[in-house]
Design an enzyme around this catalytic site. Sequence first.
Site, short mmCIF file in Angstrom:
data_model
loop_
_atom_site.label_atom_id
_atom_site.label_comp_id
_atom_site.label_asym_id
_atom_site.label_seq_id
_atom_site.Cartn_x
_atom_site.Cartn_y
_atom_site.Cartn_z
N TYR A 254 -9.25 -10.46 -7.92
CA TYR A 254 -8.26 -10.49 -9.00
C TYR A 254 -8.51 -11.62 -9.99
CZ TYR A 254 -6.03 -6.96 -6.24
OH TYR A 254 -5.79 -5.80 -5.55
N ARG B 197 0.87 -1.18 0.00
CA ARG B 197 0.00 0.00 0.00
C ARG B 197 0.91 1.23 0.00
NH1 ARG B 197 -1.99 -3.59 3.87
NH2 ARG B 197 -4.07 -4.43 3.42
N HIS C 169 -2.39 2.74 -6.19
CA HIS C 169 -3.14 1.52 -5.94
C HIS C 169 -3.25 0.65 -7.20
CE1 HIS C 169 -4.91 -0.19 -2.39
NE2 HIS C 169 -5.95 -0.64 -3.07
N LYS D 111 -1.89 -2.94 7.96
CA LYS D 111 -3.05 -2.44 8.70
C LYS D 111 -3.17 -3.16 10.04
CE LYS D 111 -6.08 -0.89 4.96
NZ LYS D 111 -7.41 -1.07 4.32
N ARG E 121 -0.48 -1.69 -7.17
CA ARG E 121 -0.76 -2.80 -6.25
C ARG E 121 -1.65 -3.84 -6.95
NH1 ARG E 121 -1.20 -4.30 -0.69
NH2 ARG E 121 -3.31 -4.80 0.02
N HIS F 38 -3.99 -9.07 2.94
CA HIS F 38 -5.45 -9.12 3.07
C HIS F 38 -5.83 -10.02 4.24
CE1 HIS F 38 -6.28 -8.02 -1.43
NE2 HIS F 38 -6.06 -6.96 -0.67
#
Length: 309
Positions: A287, A150, A252, A174, A255, A278
Amino acid sequence: MSSNSWISTFLEAQSAELGAATNTQLAYARDLKNFAEWLGDQKLELKEVARADIENYLVHCDLQGLAKSTRARRLSAIKQLYRFTFDEGWTDTNPAIQIKGPGQDKRLPKTLDVTEVDKLISAARASGRNPKDKARNICLMELLYATGMRVSELVTLPVSATRGDPRMLLIMGKGGKERMVPLSPAAREALVSWLEIRDRAEALRKNDGHAESRFLFPSRGKLGHLTRHRFYALIKEFAVSGGVDPDKVTPHTLRHAFATHLLANGADLRSIQVLLGHADVATTEIYTHVLDERLKELVLDHHPLSKSS
């Protein structure tokens, strides 16, 4: 407690207990401030809210023409707030617990093909006012594409994580979750070149009495590192100079390109999930749809039976 006190206490708890990222904190603050202002117009405080009031607020947001994603995010902030106040015993009930959000339109993420990524990296290599800028720019792009980080993870990357010509980078994601991602030879080469120039510049600043930066991409700004907004502007510049549609290019989309290109070359979803950080593999599954769409476009564009006679 006033509405403002509720919100500030909630945000402090999110930061202290859950390690919520700065961007998450700011989003919660904006959304809850908007909700509190709407309640003020209705002569209500947060402690007086019933389920019907929250539903009326969501109708108000809809009438304003706000996107589903924005309405869903605002409801999520409200749900988090009232879960917190209920757990703290400030309220006897949770008025938001049974409210379902508007859902989000399922849109496939924009991505870039390999040729477009190559053009961006070549443009970064040639962009910059001096050798230092050029070395930084190519390092930014090579690291981003090689790791799928990110942008917030990239610009706040500590220099200590990159010492010793590493084959793997430790990334803080995160919620304070760590993950390891491998570096490509090109990314390692760009990193070594940038570190040499960066360290020389930092040594000069230290001789002038300044503290040495702990970030890989230092800045003299308030945050002490290159900002997300500055990198966003840089990548748009690379798109223009590289002949890639700037509307397609954001940090992004690199990414997304990282994940899509891995999948196209045989990587499994579980591995991509880990590399992207994730929490749920369902997030990574998007994806597969991106790849399906690109294969469909390939057939329609190039298969002889798809041509009109």
